[in-house]
Design a protein around this motif. Structure first.
Motif, PDB file in Angstrom:
ATOM      1  N   TYR A  87      16.281 -63.831 -19.723  1.00  0.00           N
ATOM      2  CA  TYR A  87      17.021 -63.922 -18.469  1.00  0.00           C
ATOM      3  C   TYR A  87      17.475 -62.555 -17.961  1.00  0.00           C
ATOM      4  O   TYR A  87      17.504 -62.316 -16.752  1.00  0.00           O
ATOM      5  CB  TYR A  87      18.225 -64.851 -18.646  1.00  0.00           C
ATOM      6  N   ASP A  88      17.835 -61.664 -18.877  1.00  0.00           N
ATOM      7  CA  ASP A  88      18.266 -60.334 -18.446  1.00  0.00           C
ATOM      8  C   ASP A  88      17.105 -59.565 -17.821  1.00  0.00           C
ATOM      9  O   ASP A  88      17.274 -58.872 -16.814  1.00  0.00           O
ATOM     10  CB  ASP A  88      18.836 -59.557 -19.635  1.00  0.00           C
ATOM     11  N   ASP A  89      15.913 -59.682 -18.427  1.00  0.00           N
ATOM     12  CA  ASP A  89      14.743 -59.009 -17.860  1.00  0.00           C
ATOM     13  C   ASP A  89      14.393 -59.595 -16.494  1.00  0.00           C
ATOM     14  O   ASP A  89      14.040 -58.864 -15.561  1.00  0.00           O
ATOM     15  CB  ASP A  89      13.547 -59.151 -18.808  1.00  0.00           C
ATOM     16  N   ALA A  90      14.475 -60.917 -16.380  1.00  0.00           N
ATOM     17  CA  ALA A  90      14.191 -61.557 -15.095  1.00  0.00           C
ATOM     18  C   ALA A  90      15.179 -61.095 -14.031  1.00  0.00           C
ATOM     19  O   ALA A  90      14.797 -60.801 -12.889  1.00  0.00           O
ATOM     20  CB  ALA A  90      14.254 -63.078 -15.251  1.00  0.00           C
ATOM     21  N   LEU A  91      16.435 -61.003 -14.412  1.00  0.00           N
ATOM     22  CA  LEU A  91      17.471 -60.586 -13.470  1.00  0.00           C
ATOM     23  C   LEU A  91      17.236 -59.160 -12.996  1.00  0.00           C
ATOM     24  O   LEU A  91      17.328 -58.863 -11.794  1.00  0.00           O
ATOM     25  CB  LEU A  91      18.833 -60.703 -14.153  1.00  0.00           C
ATOM     26  N   ARG A  92      16.899 -58.286 -13.923  1.00  0.00           N
ATOM     27  CA  ARG A  92      16.666 -56.892 -13.552  1.00  0.00           C
ATOM     28  C   ARG A  92      15.459 -56.769 -12.621  1.00  0.00           C
ATOM     29  O   ARG A  92      15.482 -56.022 -11.637  1.00  0.00           O
ATOM     30  CB  ARG A  92      16.455 -56.053 -14.816  1.00  0.00           C
ATOM     31  N   ALA A  93      14.397 -57.509 -12.907  1.00  0.00           N
ATOM     32  CA  ALA A  93      13.193 -57.437 -12.079  1.00  0.00           C
ATOM     33  C   ALA A  93      13.442 -57.992 -10.682  1.00  0.00           C
ATOM     34  O   ALA A  93      12.988 -57.420  -9.681  1.00  0.00           O
ATOM     35  CB  ALA A  93      12.055 -58.199 -12.757  1.00  0.00           C
ATOM     36  N   LEU A  94      14.177 -59.088 -10.586  1.00  0.00           N
ATOM     37  CA  LEU A  94      14.435 -59.698  -9.280  1.00  0.00           C
ATOM     38  C   LEU A  94      15.371 -58.847  -8.432  1.00  0.00           C
ATOM     39  O   LEU A  94      15.228 -58.775  -7.209  1.00  0.00           O
ATOM     40  CB  LEU A  94      15.020 -61.100  -9.472  1.00  0.00           C
ATOM     41  N   ARG A  95      16.336 -58.203  -9.061  1.00  0.00           N
ATOM     42  CA  ARG A  95      17.252 -57.342  -8.305  1.00  0.00           C
ATOM     43  C   ARG A  95      16.515 -56.145  -7.703  1.00  0.00           C
ATOM     44  O   ARG A  95      16.937 -55.604  -6.681  1.00  0.00           O
ATOM     45  CB  ARG A  95      18.371 -56.843  -9.217  1.00  0.00           C
ATOM     46  N   ALA A  96      15.435 -55.715  -8.358  1.00  0.00           N
ATOM     47  CA  ALA A  96      14.709 -54.532  -7.893  1.00  0.00           C
ATOM     48  C   ALA A  96      13.867 -54.817  -6.656  1.00  0.00           C
ATOM     49  O   ALA A  96      13.413 -53.884  -5.994  1.00  0.00           O
ATOM     50  CB  ALA A  96      13.818 -53.996  -9.013  1.00  0.00           C
TER      51      ALA A  96
END
Length: 443
Positions: free
Chosen positions: A348-357
């Motif tokens: 979830y943290d990786d998904a969050l970082r990718a989507l915020r970018a």
């Protein structure tokens, strides 16, 4: 001479008898109060023990250990306010660090987590071994709803003593019940079962692992946790402990002097870069541009002479600037797909970082962003995106996450309209079970 010895002999007998009576009285007094209280406590007769301790206190004793024992007896009979008072008196009269530990545990036991955090702040400064304090602080923050702060303290506790099973069970519960990161929950639960010597707790955790396995396959291999070794979180971050704890008003005044060490200002939690980074948007390159056809649109086979500008524009290949936009959109789509894959894998943290970018996201990207925020404990921010997804692309998963986020934030007024909206919808029965009774329609 014998006549002179008679009175002295009688006097010695009287003095000896008086001393004996005084000693018996003193001995009986001790047995009647504190000693009898200790015996009753050892026999688990806690109400009787508390009576004896209170009698000793009423007789004027100011022994900090007596107050401490009275507090423990009061705790065992459920007189928590009384226990808190006796712990405080013990500390005021010179009780040691073990009394502060017991007071913090009382606050946890009575769900007074804010006070527990304040006492643990104090203990972090005075304990020789602070690792258990970090672990306990993390648990208190978790139960007070500060999940990301709790994670930081628990990870520090694990890094301080990687062979201690307590941080593993705490992190397992945090990821399982609160942050909802199933792969990490499984990884930490598995390590706990490997490291613990408590057969009962091990059996409970093993049962929970079976329940999670029945809910669906979980790949915990990417978590990177090695039991008994220092664990590094994949997200680089600096943890400012004073900032995390500022809402609790500082440490509590425990009323006794100790030599305080340095305050824990900023602690770096060493973390590593994830093994698989989401693809970033590539810069536009001239080689990616589609070259214009050497043929003029009007001369193309099948085109009527004098075709209009609109037809020519439709048949013309994209110019170089348009091609850059196409390439950028394709890269953005690929990045979003990678983020969705991260989410499906429980990262979830990786998904969050990718989507915020991403500068722009699809409706599905917005949906996953809201869910990723929810599953990492960022409930206030999650509600904004979950509310948008409920309007754009409603689903039981989104509605359930939004309803739970409202509940955790104490926004019961927002729960009612959401429950009313989906009342009677197929597949939403499980979601509606979480609704407050007063929020449902009576029709």
């Amino acid at each position: 001479m014998s006549q002179m010895n008679g009175p002295f002999e009688s006097l010695r007998c009287v003095v000896a008898q008086a001393l004996l009576v005084a000693m018996v009285a003193l001995f009986c007094g001790c047995v009647t109060t504190q000693t009898l209280g200790d015996r009753a406590y050892k026999s688990e007769e806690y109400p009787l023990a508390l009576q004896y301790y209170e009698q000793a206190i009423s007789e004027g004793s100011r022994d900090p250990e007596l107050y401490y024992r009275a507090a423990r007896a009061a705790t065992n009979v459920g007189a928590f306010s009384q226990a808190e008072r006796y712990y405080s008196r013990s500390l005021r009269h010179g009780g040691g660090v073990h009394v502060a530990r017991a007071l913090a545990q009382l606050y946890v036991q009575t769900n007074n987590f804010a006070q527990a955090v304040r006492v643990y702040q104090y203990l972090m400064r005075v304990e020789e071994d602070v690792q258990p304090v970090y672990s306990n602080m993390g648990a208190a923050l978790m139960y007070s709803g500060r999940y990301l702060d709790a994670e930081s303290f628990m990870i520090i506790a694990q890094q301080m003593k990687p062979t201690d099973p307590v941080p593993y069970i705490n992190l397992g519960v945090l990821y399982d019940r609160h942050i909802r990161n199933r792969p990490r929950a499984v990884a930490f639960y598995n390590c706990f079962t490997e490291l613990t010597g408590d057969a009962s707790q091990k059996r409970q955790v093993e049962n929970r692992l079976l329940e999670m396995a029945n809910e669906g396959p979980i790949d915990a291999s990417r978590v990177g946790l090695q039991c008994g070794e220092v664990y590094r979180l994949p997200e680089p971050v600096a943890v400012d402990l004073s900032e995390a704890l500022k809402d609790y008003g500082g440490e509590v005044d425990l009323g006794f002097e100790v030599e305080a060490g340095e305050e824990p200002a900023e602690i770096e939690v060493e973390r590593v870069v994830p093994a698989e980074e989401p693809p970033s948007e590539p810069e536009a390159d001239e080689s990616d541009a589609v070259e214009a056809s050497p043929e003029a649109p009007g001369d193309a086979p099948g085109d009527a002479a004098g075709a209009g500008e609109e037809d020519a524009a439709e048949s013309a290949p994209p110019a170089a600037g348009d091609a850059e936009g196409v390439a950028s959109e394709e890269a953005s789509d690929e990045a979003e797909l990678a983020a969705l894959k991260f989410y499906e894998d429980g990262r979830y943290d990786d998904a969050l970082r990718a989507l915020r970018a991403l500068e722009a996201r699809s409706e599905e990207g917005d949906r996953v962003l809201g869910l990723a925020l929810y599953r990492t404990g960022r409930f206030e921010e999650a509600t904004e995106w979950l509310e948008l997804s409920v309007e754009q692309k409603p689903s039981p998963e989104v509605a359930g996450a939004l309803l739970d986020a409202y509940r955790r934030l104490g926004q019961r007024d927002a729960m009612g309209p959401l429950c009313e909206r989906f009342e009677g919808w197929p597949d939403y029965e499980a979601v509606l079970e979480r609704c407050p009774g007063e929020g449902m329609s009576d029709e």
